[in-house]
Design an enzyme around this catalytic site. Structure first.
Site, PDB file in Angstrom:
ATOM      1  N   ALA A  88      -7.097  15.262-129.778  1.00  0.00           N
ATOM      2  CA  ALA A  88      -7.415  16.621-130.217  1.00  0.00           C
ATOM      3  C   ALA A  88      -8.911  16.883-130.080  1.00  0.00           C
ATOM      4  CB  ALA A  88      -6.992  16.815-131.669  1.00  0.00           C
TER       5      ALA A  88
ATOM      6  N   GLU B  53       3.717  10.807-125.560  1.00  0.00           N
ATOM      7  CA  GLU B  53       4.764  11.810-125.754  1.00  0.00           C
ATOM      8  C   GLU B  53       4.068  13.150-125.896  1.00  0.00           C
ATOM      9  OE1 GLU B  53       7.930  10.719-126.116  1.00  0.00           O
ATOM     10  OE2 GLU B  53       7.660   8.615-126.688  1.00  0.00           O
TER      11      GLU B  53
ATOM     12  N   ASN C 139       3.768  22.245-124.595  1.00  0.00           N
ATOM     13  CA  ASN C 139       2.314  22.071-124.666  1.00  0.00           C
ATOM     14  C   ASN C 139       1.724  21.989-123.244  1.00  0.00           C
ATOM     15  OD1 ASN C 139      -0.317  21.491-125.318  1.00  0.00           O
ATOM     16  ND2 ASN C 139       0.182  19.925-126.842  1.00  0.00           N
TER      17      ASN C 139
ATOM     18  N   TYR D 173      -2.743  15.656-118.836  1.00  0.00           N
ATOM     19  CA  TYR D 173      -2.140  14.340-118.566  1.00  0.00           C
ATOM     20  C   TYR D 173      -1.807  14.189-117.077  1.00  0.00           C
ATOM     21  CZ  TYR D 173      -1.579  14.293-123.664  1.00  0.00           C
ATOM     22  OH  TYR D 173      -1.805  14.339-125.012  1.00  0.00           O
TER      23      TYR D 173
HETATM   24  C1  LIG Z   1      -5.221  19.031-125.160  1.00  0.00           C
HETATM   25  C2  LIG Z   1      -6.705  19.143-125.512  1.00  0.00           C
HETATM   26  C3  LIG Z   1      -7.181  17.837-126.147  1.00  0.00           C
HETATM   27  C4  LIG Z   1      -7.502  19.405-124.201  1.00  0.00           C
HETATM   28  O1  LIG Z   1      -8.889  19.368-124.513  1.00  0.00           O
HETATM   29  P1  LIG Z   1      -9.977  20.249-123.743  1.00  0.00           P
HETATM   30  O2  LIG Z   1     -11.310  19.662-124.042  1.00  0.00           O
HETATM   31  O3  LIG Z   1      -9.801  21.690-124.077  1.00  0.00           O
HETATM   32  O4  LIG Z   1      -9.578  20.031-122.217  1.00  0.00           O
HETATM   33  P2  LIG Z   1     -10.599  19.900-120.978  1.00  0.00           P
HETATM   34  O5  LIG Z   1     -11.613  20.999-121.028  1.00  0.00           O
HETATM   35  O6  LIG Z   1     -11.114  18.506-120.939  1.00  0.00           O
HETATM   36  O7  LIG Z   1      -9.636  20.168-119.753  1.00  0.00           O
HETATM   37  C5  LIG Z   1      -9.093  19.095-118.990  1.00  0.00           C
HETATM   38  C6  LIG Z   1      -7.830  19.548-118.320  1.00  0.00           C
HETATM   39  O8  LIG Z   1      -6.870  19.985-119.305  1.00  0.00           O
HETATM   40  C7  LIG Z   1      -6.138  21.109-118.801  1.00  0.00           C
HETATM   41  N1  LIG Z   1      -6.484  22.325-119.531  1.00  0.00           N
HETATM   42  C8  LIG Z   1      -7.483  22.480-120.440  1.00  0.00           C
HETATM   43  N2  LIG Z   1      -7.473  23.729-120.950  1.00  0.00           N
HETATM   44  C9  LIG Z   1      -6.452  24.375-120.340  1.00  0.00           C
HETATM   45  C10 LIG Z   1      -5.901  25.696-120.436  1.00  0.00           C
HETATM   46  N3  LIG Z   1      -6.420  26.596-121.280  1.00  0.00           N
HETATM   47  N4  LIG Z   1      -4.817  26.004-119.692  1.00  0.00           N
HETATM   48  C11 LIG Z   1      -4.265  25.100-118.861  1.00  0.00           C
HETATM   49  N5  LIG Z   1      -4.746  23.806-118.713  1.00  0.00           N
HETATM   50  C12 LIG Z   1      -5.809  23.475-119.442  1.00  0.00           C
HETATM   51  C13 LIG Z   1      -6.564  21.257-117.343  1.00  0.00           C
HETATM   52  O9  LIG Z   1      -5.787  20.379-116.565  1.00  0.00           O
HETATM   53  C14 LIG Z   1      -7.988  20.753-117.420  1.00  0.00           C
HETATM   54  O10 LIG Z   1      -8.489  20.342-116.178  1.00  0.00           O
HETATM   55  P3  LIG Z   1      -9.240  21.446-115.243  1.00  0.00           P
HETATM   56  O11 LIG Z   1     -10.280  22.086-116.109  1.00  0.00           O
HETATM   57  O12 LIG Z   1      -9.803  20.661-114.109  1.00  0.00           O
HETATM   58  O13 LIG Z   1      -8.182  22.430-114.843  1.00  0.00           O
HETATM   59  C15 LIG Z   1      -6.983  20.328-126.473  1.00  0.00           C
HETATM   60  O14 LIG Z   1      -6.447  21.490-125.910  1.00  0.00           O
HETATM   61  C16 LIG Z   1      -6.397  20.164-127.875  1.00  0.00           C
HETATM   62  O15 LIG Z   1      -7.005  19.592-128.768  1.00  0.00           O
HETATM   63  N6  LIG Z   1      -5.178  20.709-128.094  1.00  0.00           N
HETATM   64  C17 LIG Z   1      -4.536  20.686-129.425  1.00  0.00           C
HETATM   65  C18 LIG Z   1      -3.995  19.326-129.766  1.00  0.00           C
HETATM   66  C19 LIG Z   1      -2.931  18.869-128.781  1.00  0.00           C
HETATM   67  O16 LIG Z   1      -2.048  19.615-128.407  1.00  0.00           O
HETATM   68  N7  LIG Z   1      -3.022  17.604-128.348  1.00  0.00           N
HETATM   69  C20 LIG Z   1      -2.116  17.014-127.395  1.00  0.00           C
HETATM   70  C21 LIG Z   1      -0.868  16.510-127.993  1.00  0.00           C
HETATM   71  S1  LIG Z   1      -1.107  15.033-128.938  1.00  0.00           S
END
Ligand SMILES: CC(C)(COP(=O)(O)OP(=O)(O)OC[C@H]1O[C@@H](n2cnc3c(N)ncnc32)[C@H](O)[C@@H]1OP(=O)(O)O)[C@@H](O)C(=O)NCCC(=O)NCCS
Length: 138
Positions: free
Chosen positions: A75, A108, A113, A120
């Site tokens: 997260a 998982e 999501n 991933y």
């Molecule tokens: C999942 C999570 C950790 C991603 O973190 P983040 O710092 O925003 O992601 P990043 O900026 O590092 O992005 C990396 C990749 O994630 C994907 N991604 C990130 N934001 C996205 C969006 N708004 N829409 C689609 N893909 C997205 C893309 O593949 C991206 O790569 P790219 O920028 O080259 O396209 C964050 O959204 C989060 O905390 N979500 C809530 C908790 C959760 O659902 N956790 C996972 C389940 S345990």
């Protein structure tokens, strides 16, 4: 040297901040007790935090069991998303797992999501099976 973002292992003193991240990121946040148990009792647990100076802005948890690592959660605080920090955190976890001898990684994720699935996939994860009723909601 000025260093803005850094990674380190999660410690018990981080739990207050981690619980706030849980509240902001998940509909079914883990409890204080879950994190305490992970850090105190689970010898397989490997938890990393990502900090901006002294503020914990994200974390990633895993269980490292012999040569396999299972990601339990990842997260990033909403206001820090979209800046490749989640990707950097997961890459750091993968790097450490590899050094520890892991050659397989599993996780998982809810089929709804899309952001997490996209992250991933980008890092090379491939879809295995769909496990019915794994999540208690949605
Ligand atoms: C999942 C999570 C950790 C991603 O973190 P983040 O710092 O925003 O992601 P990043 O900026 O590092 O992005 C990396 C990749 O994630 C994907 N991604 C990130 N934001 C996205 C969006 N708004 N829409 C689609 N893909 C997205 C893309 O593949 C991206 O790569 P790219 O920028 O080259 O396209 C964050 O959204 C989060 O905390 N979500 C809530 C908790 C959760 O659902 N956790 C996972 C389940 S345990």
């Amino acid at each position: 040297m000025y260093k803005r973002f850094s990674f380190r292992l999660m410690e018990e003193k981080d739990i207050d901040q981690i619980l706030r991240i849980e509240q902001e990121c998940f509909a079914a946040p883990w409890s204080r007790e879950s994190f305490e148990n992970e850090l105190r009792k689970n010898k397989f647990a490997l938890y990393l935090v990502l900090e901006e100076e002294d503020k914990v802005i994200g974390y990633c948890g895993s269980w490292l069991i012999i040569d396999e690592i299972h990601i339990t959660n990842i997260a990033i605080l909403p206001e820090y998303r979209g800046r490749k920090l989640g990707e950097a955190l997961l890459r750091k976890m993968m790097e450490i797992a590899k050094l520890e001898g892991a050659n397989t990684m599993t996780l998982e994720v809810r089929v709804s999501n899309h952001v997490a699935i996209s992250l991933y996939r980008k890092l090379g994860f491939q879809e295995g099976g769909i496990r019915k009723n794994y999540y208690t909601y949605n």
